[in-house]
Write an enzyme that holds these catalytic residues in place. Sequence first.
Site, PDB file in Angstrom:
ATOM      1  N   SER A 124     -25.075  88.685 -12.759  1.00 33.47           N
ATOM      2  CA  SER A 124     -26.018  88.571 -13.870  1.00 33.47           C
ATOM      3  C   SER A 124     -25.433  89.207 -15.122  1.00 33.47           C
ATOM      4  CB  SER A 124     -27.296  89.319 -13.474  1.00 33.47           C
ATOM      5  OG  SER A 124     -28.091  89.557 -14.594  1.00 33.47           O
ATOM      6  N   TYR A 148     -31.705  97.420 -10.071  1.00 34.62           N
ATOM      7  CA  TYR A 148     -31.322  96.013  -9.883  1.00 34.62           C
ATOM      8  C   TYR A 148     -29.931  95.767 -10.461  1.00 34.62           C
ATOM      9  CZ  TYR A 148     -30.932  91.038 -10.893  1.00 34.62           C
ATOM     10  OH  TYR A 148     -30.461  89.755 -11.005  1.00 34.62           O
ATOM     11  N   LYS A 152     -26.143  94.857  -8.624  1.00 37.19           N
ATOM     12  CA  LYS A 152     -25.227  93.751  -8.962  1.00 37.19           C
ATOM     13  C   LYS A 152     -23.839  94.297  -9.279  1.00 37.19           C
ATOM     14  CE  LYS A 152     -27.953  90.191  -8.611  1.00 37.19           C
ATOM     15  NZ  LYS A 152     -27.734  89.206  -7.563  1.00 37.19           N
TER      16      LYS A 152
HETATM   17  P1  NAD Z   1     -35.474  83.861  -5.876  1.00 36.14           P
HETATM   18  O1  NAD Z   1     -36.256  85.073  -5.491  1.00 36.14           O
HETATM   19  O2  NAD Z   1     -36.218  82.631  -6.208  1.00 36.14           O
HETATM   20  O3  NAD Z   1     -34.420  83.517  -4.718  1.00 36.14           O
HETATM   21  C1  NAD Z   1     -33.830  84.507  -3.908  1.00 36.14           C
HETATM   22  C2  NAD Z   1     -33.983  84.074  -2.451  1.00 36.14           C
HETATM   23  O4  NAD Z   1     -33.380  85.064  -1.615  1.00 36.14           O
HETATM   24  C3  NAD Z   1     -35.448  83.950  -2.028  1.00 36.14           C
HETATM   25  O5  NAD Z   1     -35.652  82.671  -1.463  1.00 36.14           O
HETATM   26  C4  NAD Z   1     -35.643  85.057  -0.981  1.00 36.14           C
HETATM   27  O6  NAD Z   1     -36.534  84.680   0.015  1.00 36.14           O
HETATM   28  C5  NAD Z   1     -34.224  85.252  -0.473  1.00 36.14           C
HETATM   29  N1  NAD Z   1     -33.930  86.594   0.053  1.00 36.14           N
HETATM   30  C6  NAD Z   1     -34.189  87.791  -0.539  1.00 36.14           C
HETATM   31  N2  NAD Z   1     -33.737  88.800   0.237  1.00 36.14           N
HETATM   32  C7  NAD Z   1     -33.170  88.218   1.332  1.00 36.14           C
HETATM   33  C8  NAD Z   1     -32.536  88.724   2.497  1.00 36.14           C
HETATM   34  N3  NAD Z   1     -32.419  90.042   2.700  1.00 36.14           N
HETATM   35  N4  NAD Z   1     -32.068  87.844   3.414  1.00 36.14           N
HETATM   36  C9  NAD Z   1     -32.205  86.508   3.222  1.00 36.14           C
HETATM   37  N5  NAD Z   1     -32.806  85.966   2.155  1.00 36.14           N
HETATM   38  C10 NAD Z   1     -33.279  86.821   1.214  1.00 36.14           C
HETATM   39  O7  NAD Z   1     -34.525  84.296  -7.078  1.00 36.14           O
HETATM   40  P2  NAD Z   1     -33.588  83.384  -8.014  1.00 36.14           P
HETATM   41  O8  NAD Z   1     -34.130  83.448  -9.393  1.00 36.14           O
HETATM   42  O9  NAD Z   1     -33.341  82.089  -7.367  1.00 36.14           O
HETATM   43  O10 NAD Z   1     -32.267  84.281  -8.005  1.00 36.14           O
HETATM   44  C11 NAD Z   1     -31.201  84.018  -7.113  1.00 36.14           C
HETATM   45  C12 NAD Z   1     -30.109  85.039  -7.374  1.00 36.14           C
HETATM   46  O11 NAD Z   1     -29.694  84.945  -8.734  1.00 36.14           O
HETATM   47  C13 NAD Z   1     -30.538  86.480  -7.153  1.00 36.14           C
HETATM   48  O12 NAD Z   1     -29.498  87.168  -6.503  1.00 36.14           O
HETATM   49  C14 NAD Z   1     -30.731  87.016  -8.552  1.00 36.14           C
HETATM   50  O13 NAD Z   1     -30.483  88.394  -8.634  1.00 36.14           O
HETATM   51  C15 NAD Z   1     -29.691  86.220  -9.339  1.00 36.14           C
HETATM   52  N6  NAD Z   1     -30.036  86.097 -10.775  1.00 36.14           N
HETATM   53  C16 NAD Z   1     -31.222  85.534 -11.127  1.00 36.14           C
HETATM   54  C17 NAD Z   1     -31.570  85.455 -12.479  1.00 36.14           C
HETATM   55  C18 NAD Z   1     -32.892  84.842 -12.904  1.00 36.14           C
HETATM   56  O14 NAD Z   1     -33.276  85.041 -14.062  1.00 36.14           O
HETATM   57  N7  NAD Z   1     -33.574  84.090 -12.051  1.00 36.14           N
HETATM   58  C19 NAD Z   1     -30.689  85.958 -13.471  1.00 36.14           C
HETATM   59  C20 NAD Z   1     -29.487  86.512 -13.067  1.00 36.14           C
HETATM   60  C21 NAD Z   1     -29.171  86.583 -11.699  1.00 36.14           C
HETATM   61  N1  UFG Z   2     -40.477  88.497 -23.408  1.00 34.30           N
HETATM   62  C1  UFG Z   2     -41.685  88.541 -24.084  1.00 34.30           C
HETATM   63  N2  UFG Z   2     -42.830  88.416 -23.345  1.00 34.30           N
HETATM   64  C2  UFG Z   2     -42.826  88.278 -21.993  1.00 34.30           C
HETATM   65  C3  UFG Z   2     -41.572  88.242 -21.315  1.00 34.30           C
HETATM   66  C4  UFG Z   2     -40.429  88.362 -22.059  1.00 34.30           C
HETATM   67  O1  UFG Z   2     -41.728  88.680 -25.296  1.00 34.30           O
HETATM   68  O2  UFG Z   2     -43.898  88.202 -21.387  1.00 34.30           O
HETATM   69  C5  UFG Z   2     -39.235  88.579 -24.200  1.00 34.30           C
HETATM   70  C6  UFG Z   2     -38.348  89.745 -23.841  1.00 34.30           C
HETATM   71  O3  UFG Z   2     -38.711  90.881 -24.571  1.00 34.30           O
HETATM   72  C7  UFG Z   2     -36.961  89.191 -24.185  1.00 34.30           C
HETATM   73  C8  UFG Z   2     -37.076  87.701 -23.886  1.00 34.30           C
HETATM   74  O4  UFG Z   2     -38.474  87.420 -23.904  1.00 34.30           O
HETATM   75  O5  UFG Z   2     -36.720  89.345 -25.561  1.00 34.30           O
HETATM   76  C9  UFG Z   2     -36.503  87.302 -22.528  1.00 34.30           C
HETATM   77  O6  UFG Z   2     -37.091  88.098 -21.511  1.00 34.30           O
HETATM   78  P1  UFG Z   2     -36.982  87.717 -19.951  1.00 34.30           P
HETATM   79  O7  UFG Z   2     -37.796  88.733 -19.211  1.00 34.30           O
HETATM   80  O8  UFG Z   2     -37.308  86.299 -19.753  1.00 34.30           O
HETATM   81  O9  UFG Z   2     -35.426  87.881 -19.653  1.00 34.30           O
HETATM   82  P2  UFG Z   2     -34.460  89.136 -19.799  1.00 34.30           P
HETATM   83  O10 UFG Z   2     -33.397  88.757 -20.796  1.00 34.30           O
HETATM   84  O11 UFG Z   2     -35.202  90.375 -20.064  1.00 34.30           O
HETATM   85  O12 UFG Z   2     -33.831  89.271 -18.337  1.00 34.30           O
HETATM   86  C10 UFG Z   2     -33.398  88.139 -17.551  1.00 34.30           C
HETATM   87  C11 UFG Z   2     -33.596  88.479 -16.072  1.00 34.30           C
HETATM   88  C12 UFG Z   2     -32.707  89.628 -15.683  1.00 34.30           C
HETATM   89  C13 UFG Z   2     -31.286  89.271 -15.994  1.00 34.30           C
HETATM   90  C14 UFG Z   2     -31.136  88.907 -17.473  1.00 34.30           C
HETATM   91  C15 UFG Z   2     -29.742  88.444 -17.768  1.00 34.30           C
HETATM   92  O13 UFG Z   2     -34.964  88.833 -15.835  1.00 34.30           O
HETATM   93  O14 UFG Z   2     -32.809  89.849 -14.292  1.00 34.30           O
HETATM   94  O15 UFG Z   2     -32.051  87.870 -17.808  1.00 34.30           O
HETATM   95  O16 UFG Z   2     -29.390  87.435 -16.877  1.00 34.30           O
HETATM   96  F1  UFG Z   2     -30.506  90.335 -15.723  1.00 34.30           F
END
Ligand code: NAD
Ligand code: UFG
Length: 349
Positions: A124, A148, A152
């Site tokens: 991330s 978190y 990572k």
């Molecule tokens: P998500 O929660 O939808 O998917 C994660 C999946 O992992 C879920 O289906 C959950 O059931 C499974 N899981 C969790 N712990 C587990 C375990 N111990 N064993 C087996 N399965 C397990 O989340 P997502 O948004 O699809 O994110 C996927 C990955 O991408 C995550 O590692 C997250 O940290 C990373 N990521 C997500 C974002 C975002 O904004 N969505 C941004 C940056 C990185």
């Molecule tokens: N924001 C609002 N109102 C809300 C939610 C968010 O104004 O209800 C604003 C935040 O302040 C920020 C922007 O919208 O300026 C984006 O916020 P998000 O929560 O959607 O995303 P972030 O950039 O804070 O974080 C996301 C994931 C993290 C990841 C990061 C970089 O949640 O896990 O992107 O990948 F690490």
Amino acid sequence: MNILLTGGTGYIGSHVAVVLSEMSHRVVLYDNLSNSVRTVADRIGEIVGKSCEFVRGDIRDTDFLQKALREYEIDAVVHLAGLKAVGESVDKPIEYYSNNVQGTISLLEAMKAEDVKRLVFSSSATVYGQPQYLPIDESHPTSATNPYGRSKLHIEEMLGDLAISDPDWHVACLRYFNPVGAHETALLGENPSGKPNNLVPFIAQVASGTRAVLSVFGDDYDTSDGTGLRDYIHVMDLAEGHALALQFLVDNAGWHAINLGTGQAYSVLEMIKSFEHVSGRKIAFEVMPRRSGDVAACYADAEKARNLLGWTATRTLENMCSSTWHFQQTVDKYTAQCPKQPECDKARR
Ligand code: NAD
Ligand code: UFG
């Protein structure tokens, strides 16, 4: 290739599964269903026109993982399983280190035992901490401000050490910026349980009437309109990046960190405006104080992905908002038809 996809029924994993299956890879979803449901595998199957193999398991169960790697003759792993909510990680650090760090160690042990040494890891942009310059390239210093992010970073560092210790490992850490959007069929998307933490799912729920008003966290940042700037990337572009990373790893050993972002930043107010445009709905919002831990702006230098993988994001902001809106409407329709709403919400996730 035979690919084990941990977290395969989750939001991003399900879209990765579609892309890999459509490229004729054999995809095995491995998930403990802690934040997703089994029916996602059926929906992936519906999209790709063939059934999708699913194994219910925890990544911390090394023996079970090893059995799956052997049974399905896995060539490579795409590892997305883990917990991802920043705020929750502050309250429950042990769960985050257990699922994310311990879970990855367990996966690596199983892979090593079965001599499977190709891995794409979902990292991330959070590993960059407070941006020191923009756009952020992969040489930007890394740091973490919450459990978190630290999980990572620990995983990335572990993977780096592993690649140094044994040249047979081929590892790509994909640093996602802000994944949004849904599959064009609206069969897959992000439907968070409870109150969304992230901007786009929250906007979608305000547009649909599920929530009354969006809080805009701060309008006094040093940005064009005072609200936070982020690099939103369509989840299908992101998924395609995984397929190209797997292809890249075939001929490239070692450890590689690669940004997946568009390089284009949008403010919170621009996101609201775009969503209003595609949905035809007014998004009520109120400006609130800044959210703790937020940065003013974060966007990628995506040159490395272009040079190494031949990848660039092609989908527009309008694609991101319209696919989210299409998915939200499908969720709403399904929820309205379902007599037992909580179970129904769960079923659609
Ligand atoms: P998500 O929660 O939808 O998917 C994660 C999946 O992992 C879920 O289906 C959950 O059931 C499974 N899981 C969790 N712990 C587990 C375990 N111990 N064993 C087996 N399965 C397990 O989340 P997502 O948004 O699809 O994110 C996927 C990955 O991408 C995550 O590692 C997250 O940290 C990373 N990521 C997500 C974002 C975002 O904004 N969505 C941004 C940056 C990185
Ligand atoms: N924001 C609002 N109102 C809300 C939610 C968010 O104004 O209800 C604003 C935040 O302040 C920020 C922007 O919208 O300026 C984006 O916020 P998000 O929560 O959607 O995303 P972030 O950039 O804070 O974080 C996301 C994931 C993290 C990841 C990061 C970089 O949640 O896990 O992107 O990948 F690490």
